[in-house]
Scaffold this active site. Sequence first.
Site, PDB file in Angstrom:
ATOM      1  CD  GLU A  33      -7.973  16.258  56.802  1.00  0.00           C
ATOM      2  OE1 GLU A  33      -8.284  17.187  56.028  1.00  0.00           O
ATOM      3  OE2 GLU A  33      -7.383  16.456  57.893  1.00  0.00           O
ATOM      4  CE1 TYR A  69      -5.248  21.118  57.304  1.00  0.00           C
ATOM      5  CE2 TYR A  69      -6.936  20.642  55.674  1.00  0.00           C
ATOM      6  CZ  TYR A  69      -6.240  20.291  56.815  1.00  0.00           C
ATOM      7  OH  TYR A  69      -6.532  19.122  57.474  1.00  0.00           O
TER       8      TYR A  69
END
Length: 407
Positions: A140, A98
């Site tokens: 996730e 990310y």
Amino acid sequence: MLSATAKETIRATLPAVGAAIDDITTLFYRKMFTAHPELERDLFNRGNQKQGGQQKALAGAIAAFAALQLEPDQARVDLILSRIANKHASLGIQPAQYQIVHKYLFQAIVEVLGDAVTAEVAAAWDEVYWLMAETLIAMEAGLYRAAGVADGEVWRQVRVRERRHESADAVSFVLTSLDGAPLPSFSPGQYLSVGVHLEDGARQIRQYSLSSAPSSGDWRITVKRVGAHTLPDGSIAPAGEVSNFLYCNVFEGDVLDVTTPFGDLVLQDDDAPLLLVSAGIGCTPMMGMLSHLADTADRRAISVIHADRAPSSHAHRAELAELVDRLPFAVMHRWYEDLGARSPEDRLREGRADLGEITIADGTRVYLCGPLPFMLGMREALLDKGVAAQNIHYEVFGPDSWAAAPA
Ligand SMILES: Cc1cc2nc3c(=O)[nH]c(=O)nc-3n(C[C@H](O)[C@H](O)[C@H](O)COP(=O)(O)OP(=O)(O)OC[C@H]3O[C@@H](n4cnc5c(N)ncnc54)[C@H](O)[C@@H]3O)c2cc1C
Ligand code: HEM
């Protein structure tokens, strides 16, 4: 939640960012892939990149998520994020990645919007990004935990036990573990990712829905090869890379790299009447669902609608009929654009599928899968027939820009 200051800045800048978001995401991918070519080669779907589908899906998701911070609608936020989190999980995305996306996305924002990106504007959009990213990372992590794998460790090797033609263009592969132990169960409707090494050295990944019963100990996928075709502007789109690789090169005894199953188009845990609507290769999640329903001797009312070009292109045609026969309260309606020499009969029609004759009981849950125009048309017709929007579930066989689109 966003801070009050960030909220005001987002409210003021959303129209400008929204108008430029497609340019921003296109530039973002260009920058990220220049710095990290391995991501384009081995992780992202380069067919989607060339068609622009992934750029559109990312742009839509960010714009919708920002707008939903101003006008909260938790059900929509959950739908958008759950779709993305499941796709990410099926690719083994990890939290550290990310930071990479953040870096190039914000470079692209500054480059496209220029001086409009003051320190205050940058800080507000930074808050939006990390709110979205942290929610996705948590979802996730939950998906990895539920699947019993460490973060991102979703890949395994399986052996092709059986390969079968299911129609002129589609083949199924029954997959078993290398050591003979049963493969884990999954929820009917889910998909797995397959990674293949192509001739130019790239490792490309695609998703395929599980077309078998969830607790058989084997997994089965059905792959329709995508041929070269003419686009509306007259240019020729090349043949699909992975579907043709699998169709032409993978046979009994071969080993494939696949992931643990994920996906949020799953049969809900209730006994609502069901309407399963598919077109073309969109039949695959429905085959998984119907196999499960037949194996568990389900006694609810089930209507199955399938549309295809012709009986010869309908993958799993005979198996579908057998499954419907095993379910005491299931009926099947089929539409073929070309019936050939066959005559139309009850529930077997020539032409485009329509819902005119179908009675839909109150509280029916609908599962849709097929080309996007088909699903949009069906959704309209379902809403006209009084089906509640929240009871219409669907899967897009590509980047999903529908979830984030305005209702
Ligand atoms: C959740 C999910 C479940 C799925 N389940 C199934 C399933 O059960 N069975 C199944 O068969 N498929 C399924 N799919 C679709 C599958 O993942 C692949 O997208 C499909 O097999 C095509 O992949 P490909 O590599 O062959 O094509 P790609 O190479 O990815 O090409 C995709 C399209 O892009 C076009 N394209 C490529 N390059 C260009 C260019 N330069 N210009 C214009 N157009 C271009 C191609 O012509 C093609 O139409 C599913 C997808 C998802 C997301
Ligand atoms: C907040 C950050 C992110 C957002 C908003 C986001 C959004 C999205 C969206 C909307 C999709 C399409 C989902 C679908 O198929 O329906 C997607 C797919 C994908 N994402 Fe992300 N993503 C983020 C972070 C990341 C990160 C960190 C990575 C890893 C480098 C990543 C890699 C991918 C890949 C590989 C796909 C599939 C692409 C394809 O099949 O074409 N994403 N993401």
